[in-house]
Scaffold this motif. Structure first.
Motif, mmCIF file in Angstrom:
data_model
loop_
_atom_site.group_PDB
_atom_site.id
_atom_site.type_symbol
_atom_site.label_atom_id
_atom_site.label_comp_id
_atom_site.label_asym_id
_atom_site.label_seq_id
_atom_site.Cartn_x
_atom_site.Cartn_y
_atom_site.Cartn_z
ATOM 1 N N UNK A 50 -0.537 4.287 16.063
ATOM 2 C CA UNK A 50 -1.633 4.627 15.139
ATOM 3 C C UNK A 50 -1.179 5.336 13.868
ATOM 4 N N UNK A 51 0.068 5.788 13.811
ATOM 5 C CA UNK A 51 0.575 6.451 12.608
ATOM 6 C C UNK A 51 1.151 5.455 11.600
ATOM 7 N N UNK A 52 1.179 4.174 11.966
ATOM 8 C CA UNK A 52 1.735 3.131 11.110
ATOM 9 C C UNK A 52 0.611 2.273 10.542
ATOM 10 N N UNK A 53 0.674 2.026 9.253
ATOM 11 C CA UNK A 53 -0.341 1.216 8.579
ATOM 12 C C UNK A 53 0.371 0.159 7.741
ATOM 13 N N UNK A 54 0.522 -1.019 8.293
ATOM 14 C CA UNK A 54 1.095 -2.141 7.564
ATOM 15 C C UNK A 54 -0.075 -2.921 6.993
ATOM 16 N N UNK A 55 -0.134 -3.010 5.674
ATOM 17 C CA UNK A 55 -1.262 -3.677 5.032
ATOM 18 C C UNK A 55 -0.777 -4.817 4.156
ATOM 19 N N UNK A 56 -1.702 -5.726 3.911
ATOM 20 C CA UNK A 56 -1.441 -6.823 2.982
ATOM 21 C C UNK A 56 -2.556 -6.859 1.950
ATOM 22 N N UNK A 57 -2.197 -7.333 0.771
ATOM 23 C CA UNK A 57 -3.180 -7.631 -0.270
ATOM 24 C C UNK A 57 -3.368 -9.137 -0.238
ATOM 25 N N UNK A 58 -4.619 -9.563 -0.182
ATOM 26 C CA UNK A 58 -4.935 -10.986 -0.047
ATOM 27 C C UNK A 58 -5.842 -11.399 -1.196
ATOM 28 N N UNK A 60 -7.638 -15.075 -2.553
ATOM 29 C CA UNK A 60 -7.904 -16.495 -2.287
ATOM 30 C C UNK A 60 -7.207 -16.952 -1.008
ATOM 31 N N UNK A 61 -7.331 -16.147 0.051
ATOM 32 C CA UNK A 61 -6.783 -16.434 1.387
ATOM 33 C C UNK A 61 -5.258 -16.499 1.401
ATOM 34 N N UNK A 62 -4.611 -15.911 0.416
ATOM 35 C CA UNK A 62 -3.149 -15.933 0.329
ATOM 36 C C UNK A 62 -2.616 -14.505 0.242
ATOM 37 N N UNK A 63 -1.622 -14.169 1.067
ATOM 38 C CA UNK A 63 -1.000 -12.843 1.036
ATOM 39 C C UNK A 63 -0.158 -12.738 -0.229
ATOM 40 N N UNK A 64 -0.489 -11.751 -1.070
ATOM 41 C CA UNK A 64 0.196 -11.598 -2.358
ATOM 42 C C UNK A 64 0.877 -10.232 -2.517
ATOM 43 N N UNK A 65 0.732 -9.363 -1.524
ATOM 44 C CA UNK A 65 1.371 -8.058 -1.583
ATOM 45 C C UNK A 65 1.357 -7.397 -0.221
ATOM 46 N N UNK A 66 2.217 -6.397 -0.050
ATOM 47 C CA UNK A 66 2.288 -5.678 1.220
ATOM 48 C C UNK A 66 2.904 -4.309 1.015
#
Length: 150
Positions: A50-58, A60-66
């Protein structure tokens, strides 16, 4: 950037995340996008912490950042909790669009929400453009870092 969503990463995002990690001179030397098995194992560890937060920026249904945000409770600084931002990557087609700023702002706000009193990050000494970017967002070069490969 109203068409952008920042959300927790899923296992289905791993291929796109690893491709972004490998898409620069340093990442090309240390990442292996052809074999996702070590990333799957790492993702499972992250997802269960729970101390880890892996996120993505999406977009148009495409991962463009993390990025990965780690929350660390501590005793120093009067028992302050801090966070560490790591693995910030923006898809090549999105660089310069403001997406990196949005991801870092998300991480800072989430750190505040988690009760952190300090946000820190490291950046390879060769990434001078990244250093200017972080300084523009209010980060200060304050420490000398050390690593030891195991």
């Amino acid at each position: 950037m109203s068409d952008l969503e920042i959300r927790p990463a899923t296992a289905e995002d791993l291929e796109a995340i690893v491709a972004m990690l490998a898409d620069d001179p340093l990442g090309a030397q240390r990442e292996s996008p052809d074999d996702l098995s070590p990333y799957v194992a790492a993702f499972e560890r992250l997802a269960n912490d729970p101390q880890q937060h892996l996120v993505v920026a999406v977009r148009e249904a495409r991962v463009v950042g993390t990025l990965q945000l780690t929350i660390i409770p501590g005793l120093s600084r009067r028992g302050a909790t801090r966070s560490i931002i790591e693995g910030v990557r923006i898809h090549a087609e999105e660089r310069g669009s403001g997406l990196g700023t949005l991801l870092i702002e998300w991480a800072v706000e989430e750190s505040r929400r988690q009760g952190c009193r300090l946000v820190q990050l490291t950046s390879d000494v060769t990434r001078t453009d990244a250093h200017r970017f972080y300084e523009r967002l209010g980060f200060e070069a304050s420490h000398l870092g050390f690593k030891k490969n195991l």
